[in-house]
Design a protein around this motif. Structure first.
Motif, short mmCIF file in Angstrom:
data_model
loop_
_atom_site.label_atom_id
_atom_site.label_comp_id
_atom_site.label_asym_id
_atom_site.label_seq_id
_atom_site.Cartn_x
_atom_site.Cartn_y
_atom_site.Cartn_z
N VAL B 116 -28.16 -4.53 -18.94
CA VAL B 116 -29.59 -4.37 -19.21
C VAL B 116 -30.37 -4.34 -17.90
CG1 VAL B 116 -31.57 -5.30 -20.43
CG2 VAL B 116 -29.30 -5.48 -21.44
N GLY B 117 -29.96 -5.19 -16.96
CA GLY B 117 -30.63 -5.22 -15.65
C GLY B 117 -30.49 -3.89 -14.94
N SER B 118 -29.30 -3.30 -15.01
CA SER B 118 -29.09 -2.00 -14.40
C SER B 118 -29.99 -0.96 -15.05
CB SER B 118 -27.64 -1.55 -14.55
OG SER B 118 -26.79 -2.44 -13.90
N PHE B 119 -30.11 -1.09 -16.38
CA PHE B 119 -30.96 -0.15 -17.10
C PHE B 119 -32.41 -0.27 -16.66
CE2 PHE B 119 -33.80 0.50 -20.77
CZ PHE B 119 -33.64 1.87 -20.90
N VAL B 120 -32.89 -1.51 -16.65
CA VAL B 120 -34.28 -1.74 -16.28
C VAL B 120 -34.53 -1.24 -14.85
CG1 VAL B 120 -35.99 -3.53 -15.80
CG2 VAL B 120 -34.57 -3.68 -17.84
N ALA B 121 -33.62 -1.62 -13.96
CA ALA B 121 -33.78 -1.22 -12.57
C ALA B 121 -33.72 0.30 -12.42
CB ALA B 121 -32.70 -1.86 -11.70
N GLY B 122 -32.75 0.89 -13.12
CA GLY B 122 -32.60 2.34 -13.04
C GLY B 122 -33.84 3.04 -13.58
N LEU B 123 -34.38 2.50 -14.66
CA LEU B 123 -35.55 3.10 -15.28
C LEU B 123 -36.74 3.07 -14.32
CD1 LEU B 123 -36.32 4.19 -18.14
CD2 LEU B 123 -37.34 1.95 -18.55
N ILE B 124 -37.02 1.88 -13.81
CA ILE B 124 -38.18 1.74 -12.91
C ILE B 124 -37.98 2.58 -11.65
CG2 ILE B 124 -39.51 0.12 -11.53
CD1 ILE B 124 -38.79 -2.02 -13.59
N ALA B 125 -36.78 2.50 -11.09
CA ALA B 125 -36.54 3.21 -9.84
C ALA B 125 -36.60 4.71 -10.04
CB ALA B 125 -35.18 2.81 -9.27
N THR B 126 -36.12 5.18 -11.20
CA THR B 126 -36.18 6.62 -11.44
C THR B 126 -37.62 7.07 -11.61
OG1 THR B 126 -34.08 6.33 -12.58
CG2 THR B 126 -35.06 8.49 -12.69
#
Lengths: 322, 500, 159
Positions: B116-126
């Protein structure tokens, strides 16, 4: 600059072709082993894998297998390769970088021990400056270097590599002591380019392809390419045309083990000749933006010898080899 | 910016077709499957699987490609958590707390917070990538060697968070790592250091070999040595398999902080993915309400660094797409991949091929979401791996550790190094030395040295150059503060204690 | 692993560690001496970092010595030497097999079997068998699906 990635980098396109190897390889009965003296990814590995595909698809050999032996600018692989004395079923990819690495790493073996087969590809080396630099052409750069070599900082690939050697040759050509150049080596693809774009250094040296996009976008100014003659279809001044006697290309070639008899050498020469002329190989060159620099047999042997002498001289003059 | 939003919407309209979603799912699955092999980091995963995508049309292949990329990233963390074998240096920090959690039956929440952390980070960073790339990249380029050196110093100071309870032992571990960092050809002068005439050592010590040796092999030896006296018990699942309310509460802030560190540092041409994970770990350790859990399996120590790692990966896409600068091994492969689609990353890309760029960014969003959808149900399966009887589990770990090393570099010298580092890891565990600082030293030492000498070379030996840039000066001040502050606080609290 | 505060005995191992660090420092220093002076505009060459590391290791050796004398080095808990040696033998056998050209699969089988034995399993033949199967799966997956080359021996050449 990509050679210096220690980690496995992009075997990408090469693997594509490797994966799609055709089965209908007829013709020669040669079962070839191609050594890429580098980790999967970099230039030598890509060359080896492109050869693998072209050799088998064109039917020049029965089969070809790529073996990676990474380490120390290819000298680890070379040391292993020269042990395969008299084995006519092996080839090793190498290039300009290895000539220098053998000297700087004080390798116990040399390329002279191998049987030269052919030069395959080459890439033009280019010098660039940031777009807002007061240096407009090669003459300006030469003047700046003559005025104070310390103040002209150069960004390029690893110490003793092609880019470094080229800067040494540039200094020599304009009459500046090559030991006085202020060359800053960078590793990895993007770092040097970033330093040039950010104006952290005076000038940058690398393969032309690496700068092309930035030059076209007007972020970098091309000072010149180090080609012998102007390249057709490339709007790029050569250094020679600007009065600087410097020509250097980053070439890649293949060699065979030592101690081959004439028949063995001929077989390999013929296989490579067939490969180079195949449609597959020509398409690969185009896709990868490699210049065809095919030169085989005796002519290549002489070329290789001359390059070894030249590189040794430059490395000595810039103080990397004593 | 409005243009960006519009273009992105168009990208989504293409990427959301059912067949495209299927490609994304296949990509994520393949990426995860190969990425979980220890020793095979995201770079190699992408390189190996890229050929699969070429059989599709450009949009489809781009989407599958994005899936493989994210899948490979996540797969690397999975091995860190489950079997203490980081696939790449950036997931080393994840292993510190993640593996402790896994052994205590909390592997499920660890994998979940990582996903989930990867998802959140990936989402914001993208999103950051889509909106701000052209501006941010201009700033990133202004970073010079002096600024990087200052950033490394900050990272060095924060290393103390991995020291454990004895600064002496922590420093010893760090310095042995620094010593290993010396091995090989010096990047700036071409001189060989500590190579003893062994040509294989000229390229230096591979970070993954050290990490896998210390973590996986060292741990196996240590557990075996203690089996008769104090046998280790591994519980695959204790309590909830999924994250509890408490876990969510403790994870969301680390995710955001990790993203805030990872994205900007990752977008620097020489920032890398490791430094943000170190910084994130330190910050979480300082800010946590459960400091006693750190070193024993604190969820914050997984959530933060994992988010930082993923955000930095999205960050590296920024210089890649806008300038054509590949700033990491993975980025170099992505570059080669783009070129196969006729995309030539660089300053003209956004103008010339907006459809493909925005298609790619939309694909990243979708792949990111697909990753969570695919992997959350798989967590139950992954943690079952820990139910394998101990002898087979550790024997399997050693086989995979050796395999990863051989796959990356098939030389006996590399295997001998793996064995030596394994023994070292065992001895260090036995005498209570922390092992993470050693890996940190190996990663940071050469980076800091190179940047320092580069800065000095450009300034012709003038040390003032190190603080002339405002950014470098600020970073060095932060480092000094971080070094002094804990001492001050400790003094203060002691003072207070005396008063009581 | 826990530090026993009450038990402030001098652990002899502290002296060994201190001596080891000193030896490492000497190694690094000797290497730095051997490096030729490289003229660089940076003012510092490749030996500067070596000297810094050597000095650091020297100081840490001294620190370890002091901390040993003050009884701060914990005495390690007992360990099962036979188990460790069995696994080390497994690793050594794996490396030897690959170096001698025995191939990937037998090497992995030896590593798997001996490690499992180190962890107390007695059925070595079964474990070697599992190792062979595991090695075979990995080998085929790597070479056939991923096109990566792994060390070949007599068995691998059959595929």
């Amino acid at each position: 600059m990509f050679h210096s990635y220690k980690m496995v980098t992009g075997a990408v396109a090469a693997l594509l072709v490797a994966a799609g190897l055709s089965t209908g390889a007829l013709g020669q009965s040669l079962e070839l082993k191609i050594m890429a003296p580098a980790a999967p990814g970099g230039g030598w590995d890509q060359t080896a894998r492109a050869m693998q595909a072209a050799l088998t698809e064109s039917g020049a050999v029965k089969s070809a297998q790529v073996v990676n032996v990474p380490g120390a600018g290819g000298t680890v692989g070379l040391a292993q390769f020269v042990n395969a004395k008299g084995d006519g079923s092996q080839l090793m990819v190498n290039g300009f970088v290895m000539v220098g690495a053998i000297l700087t790493n004080k390798a116990p073996v040399t390329l002279a021990q191998t049987t030269p087969i052919a030069r395959l590809t080459a890439e033009n080396q280019a010098i660039v400056v940031p777009a807002n630099s007061p240096i407009k052409n090669a003459k300006d750069l030469a003047e700046a270097l003559k005025a104070d070599p310390a103040k002209v900082t150069w960004a390029g690939g690893s110490a003793g590599g092609t880019d470094h050697i080229m800067v040494g040759l540039f200094a020599k050509a304009v009459g500046v002591d090559p030991t006085k150049i202020n060359y800053v080596p960078f590793s990895g693809g993007g770092e040097a380019l970033a330093a040039i774009l950010g104006g952290k250094v005076t000038a940058g040296v690398s393969g032309y392809g690496e700068f092309e996009g930035q030059i076209k976008a007007g972020k970098l100014r091309l000072i010149g390419i180090a080609a012998e003659k102007p390249v057709p279809g490339l709007d790029a001044p050569t250094l020679k045309d600007q009065g600087i006697d410097l020509a250097i290309v980053n070439w890649r070639s293949v060699v065979a083990p030592p101690g081959l008899d004439e028949a063995q050498t001929k077989t390999l020469l013929a296989a490579i000749d067939k490969m180079v002329k195949s449609k597959q190989w020509q398409e690969t060159l185009k896709a990868k933006n490699w210049d065809d620099a095919y030169l085989s047999g005796e002519a290549f042997a002489t070329f290789l010898q001359n390059e070894q002498v030249r590189v040794a001289e430059v490395l000595q003059s810039i103080g990397l080899v004593k | 910016m409005l243009d960006s939003v519009f273009a992105l919407a168009q990208g989504f309209s293409v990427a959301l077709e059912p067949t495209k979603l299927l490609f994304a799912l296949i990509g994520v699955f393949l990426g995860t499957a190969v990425g979980v092999l220890p020793g095979i980091g995201p770079a190699l995963t992408v390189a190996l699987l890229l050929p699969v995508t070429f059989k599709l049309d450009p949009t489809g292949s781009l989407i599958m490609f994005a899936g493989i990329y994210y899948g490979g990233m996540y797969g690397g963390s999975t091995t860190s958590i489950l079997i203490n074998t980081p696939g790449e240096s950036a997931s080393m920090i994840t292993a510190l707390e993640g593996n402790k959690m896994a052994k205590a039956g909390r592997g499920g929440p660890a994998l979940a917070t990582s996903a989930v952390g990867s998802f959140v980070a990936g989402l914001i960073a993208t999103i950051g990538l889509a909106l701000f790339a052209p501006w941010l990249v201009e700033i990133a380029i202004q970073f010079g060697p002096a600024d990087y050196f200052a950033l490394m110093i900050v990272a060095f100071v924060t290393v103390s968070a991995t020291f454990g309870d004895s600064p002496l032992r922590g420093l010893t571990s760090l310095f042995i790592g620094l010593m290993l960092g010396l091995v090989g050809i010096d990047a700036l002068s071409g001189q060989a250091r500590l190579t003893f005439g062994v040509p294989e050592l000229l390229d230096g010590v591979e970070v993954t070999t050290l990490a896998v040796g210390l973590f996986a092999v060292g741990e196996a030896l240590f557990v075996a040595s203690r089996m008769k006296h104090a046998p280790e018990t591994i519980e695959p699942v204790r309590g909830s398999l999924w994250m509890t309310r408490e876990d969510w509460k403790r994870s969301w802030k680390p995710w955001l902080r990790g993203t805030a560190l990872g994205f900007p540092i990752g977008s620097l041409p020489a920032g890398g993915a490791e430094i943000p994970t170190f910084l994130s770990y330190t910050i979480e350790k300082r800010l946590t309400k459960h400091p006693e859990e750190f070193g024993k399996g604190a969820i914050e120590g997984v959530a933060g660094p994992e988010a930082a790692n993923n955000a930095s990966a999205a960050g590296t896409l920024m210089p890649l797409l806008t300038l054509g600068l590949p700033t990491s091994a993975t980025a170099a492969i992505l570059l080669a991949g783009f070129q196969q689609y006729g995309l030539n990353p660089g300053p003209l890309l956004f103008a010339e091929r907006p459809d493909l760029v925005w298609g790619l960014i939309a694909s990243l969003f979708i792949a990111n979401a697909m990753l969570v959808i695919l992997n959350l149900p798989l967590i139950g399966l992954w943690v079952r791996l820990l139910a394998i009887p101990q002898p087979w589990l550790y024997a399997g770990i050693l086989v995979f550790a050796a395999m990863g090393t051989i796959a990356a570099n098939p030389s006996p010298v590399e295997l001998v190094m793996l064995a030596v580092f394994g023994l070292l890891g065992f001895v260090m565990r036995r005498y209570d030395y922390p092992i993470a600082p050693m890996v940190v030293g190996l990663i940071l030492g050469p980076m800091a040295e190179t940047q320092l000498r580069r800065a000095l070379q450009i300034s012709l030996g003038d040390p003032m150059a190190l603080i002339e840039s405002p950014l470098a000066a600020t970073l060095l001040a932060i480092a000094a503060l971080a070094l002094v502050a804990p001492l001050l606080f400790r003094g203060l609290s002691r003072f207070k204690a005396d008063e009581d | 692993m826990t530090q026993q505060k009450e038990d402030r005995r001098i652990a002899p191992v502290g002296f060994v560690i201190a001596a080891g660090l000193l030896v490492l420092a000497a190694f690094v220093a000797k290497d730095a001496v051997g490096m030729g002076a490289v003229s660089s505009y940076a003012g510092i060459g490749p030996s500067a970092a070596s000297w810094a590391v050597a000095a650091g290791l020297g100081l840490l050796a001294a620190g370890t010595l002091v901390s040993t004398l003050r009884g701060e080095v914990p005495t390690p808990e007992p360990s099962d030497r036979a188990a460790v040696l069995t696994i080390v033998a497994g690793i050594a056998a794996m490396i030897a097999t690959i170096s001698a050209g025995g191939g990937f699969i037998p090497a992995m089988a030896l590593l798997f079997g001996l490690t499992a034995r180190g962890f107390g399993r007695r059925a070595l033949a079964t474990d070697l068998g599992i190792g062979v199967v595991l090695g075979l799966i990995v080998y085929l997956g790597f070479t056939k699906l991923l096109a990566l080359s792994l060390p070949q021996g007599p068995i691998e050449r059959l595929f």
